[in-house]
Design an enzyme around this catalytic site. Sequence first.
Site, short mmCIF file in Angstrom:
data_model
loop_
_atom_site.label_atom_id
_atom_site.label_comp_id
_atom_site.label_asym_id
_atom_site.label_seq_id
_atom_site.Cartn_x
_atom_site.Cartn_y
_atom_site.Cartn_z
N HIS A 35 0.85 -1.19 0.00
CA HIS A 35 0.00 0.00 0.00
C HIS A 35 0.89 1.24 0.00
CE1 HIS A 35 -3.78 2.06 1.92
NE2 HIS A 35 -3.36 2.66 0.82
N HIS A 41 3.71 0.96 3.01
CA HIS A 41 3.62 -0.06 4.05
C HIS A 41 2.93 -1.28 3.47
CE1 HIS A 41 -0.32 1.93 4.28
NE2 HIS A 41 -0.78 0.78 4.76
N ASP A 43 -0.20 -4.19 4.17
CA ASP A 43 -1.38 -4.55 4.93
C ASP A 43 -1.51 -6.06 4.98
OD1 ASP A 43 -2.29 -1.88 5.43
OD2 ASP A 43 -2.91 -1.76 3.34
N LYS A 231 24.35 12.53 -1.47
CA LYS A 231 24.32 11.94 -0.14
C LYS A 231 23.28 10.82 -0.17
CE LYS A 231 24.06 12.85 4.78
NZ LYS A 231 23.46 11.52 5.05
N ASP A 233 20.89 7.80 0.91
CA ASP A 233 20.08 7.52 2.09
C ASP A 233 20.12 6.02 2.35
OD1 ASP A 233 18.44 7.90 4.22
OD2 ASP A 233 16.64 8.39 3.07
#
Length: 425
Positions: A35, A41, A43, A231, A233
């Site tokens: 999702h 995230h 579900d 830079k 992440d």
Amino acid sequence: MLSLYNKKRDFTQTPEPAGHNKKEKLQHRFVVQQHNASRLHYDFRLQLNGVLKSWAVPKGPSMDAADKRLAVQVEDHPVSYINFSGTIPKGNYGAGAVKIWDKGSYTPIDDKGNSLTDKQAVSWLKKGELKFKLEGKKLKGDFVLVQLKNDPKNWLLIKHAKPVGNDEKTLTNKKAVARKAPAASARQISKTVVPLTALPTQRKLTHYYKPMLATPAATPFDDAAWIFEIKWDGYRAIAECGEKDLRFYSRNGLSFIHKYPSVAKALQRLKKSMVIDGEIVVLDAAGKPSFQLLQQYEGHPEYNIVYYIFDLLYLDGKDIRDLPLSNRKALLKKVLPSGKKSIIRFCDHVKKDGISFFKKASALDLEGMIAKKSDSVYAGGVRNNQWLKIKRHNTREAVIAGFTQPKAGRKYLGALILAEQRGKS
């Protein structure tokens, strides 16, 4: 049971199915839906007692028994939601793209591995713990959901290293088995993952190279004596390649070999003997680094992982740390793969024009840039004014909901569990 689900949605605006309680011929199914809402995230939903019991799992389920994934319980969903994929329009609750990541059947079980009825499973769930066996394409074996005492909405989703019952087929987590096996067995198992003798696990190395560090700086600048890099992440990592066993570890000396096996395999294919410094990142669909996806990588090896290399410490046994950075990077570019799709990639840079480079990085929503003096030597473990980091300043509010247990040499606590509000309160 579905009143809250229906209350949160306007079905004239969203393609999601309206909530209706109805009996289904197919029982005990599960689905994991990726999702991409305000934050990506997963579900996790279990069909139980006529509805889908649902949890939002920020990092996604993991097949590694060492991972304890936070799972925030949300409202029950209708059983018909099990097949839903599509885009929830902007302005609606949960707006964003939804696609099915995994699905299959499951069996609720007790401590001995015996099957439970729906009524028994609901009772276990109310007590704050439910064990079950998953049979999906990606998720297989025994799992457990455990409710945290301080906040009833927060649960942990955990993979069992060993089956609760007698079904040996649930021993799919070879990494977890390797951690508990004797050294010889661990090496034998590891051959199916990474053919290295430097296994098992996240061991702390006794001797390792400490990376050179960058000092925070407030604003970008132009200077012909400097170069400028993205830079990234991600996680800083050093690799010692080409002689005996591969050594691949974090800035604190924790082995990364088992954690990122595809990177380890790519490092083994490098022909030169060298020590390199770089950063592990996972790229999203737009090709941008995503720290959130990197945190989920162990449970999602299909993600696009890349090891960007920006420095060379040793080459063919020769210590070149005292050479100017510009020379080290020129040598580095020659010995690394040139393909754009390679897992191991050279981290390029621009010269002089730091201000425009920073603006472009900001426009691409990157974290910032690293400024390095072109003639700087490599000072491991040192933070000086030869390397500077200039970050974009983005903040967001979150609530500390709990923490995980420490591991891998850490003390006191592992990671903080954060929560943020979504939708209307």
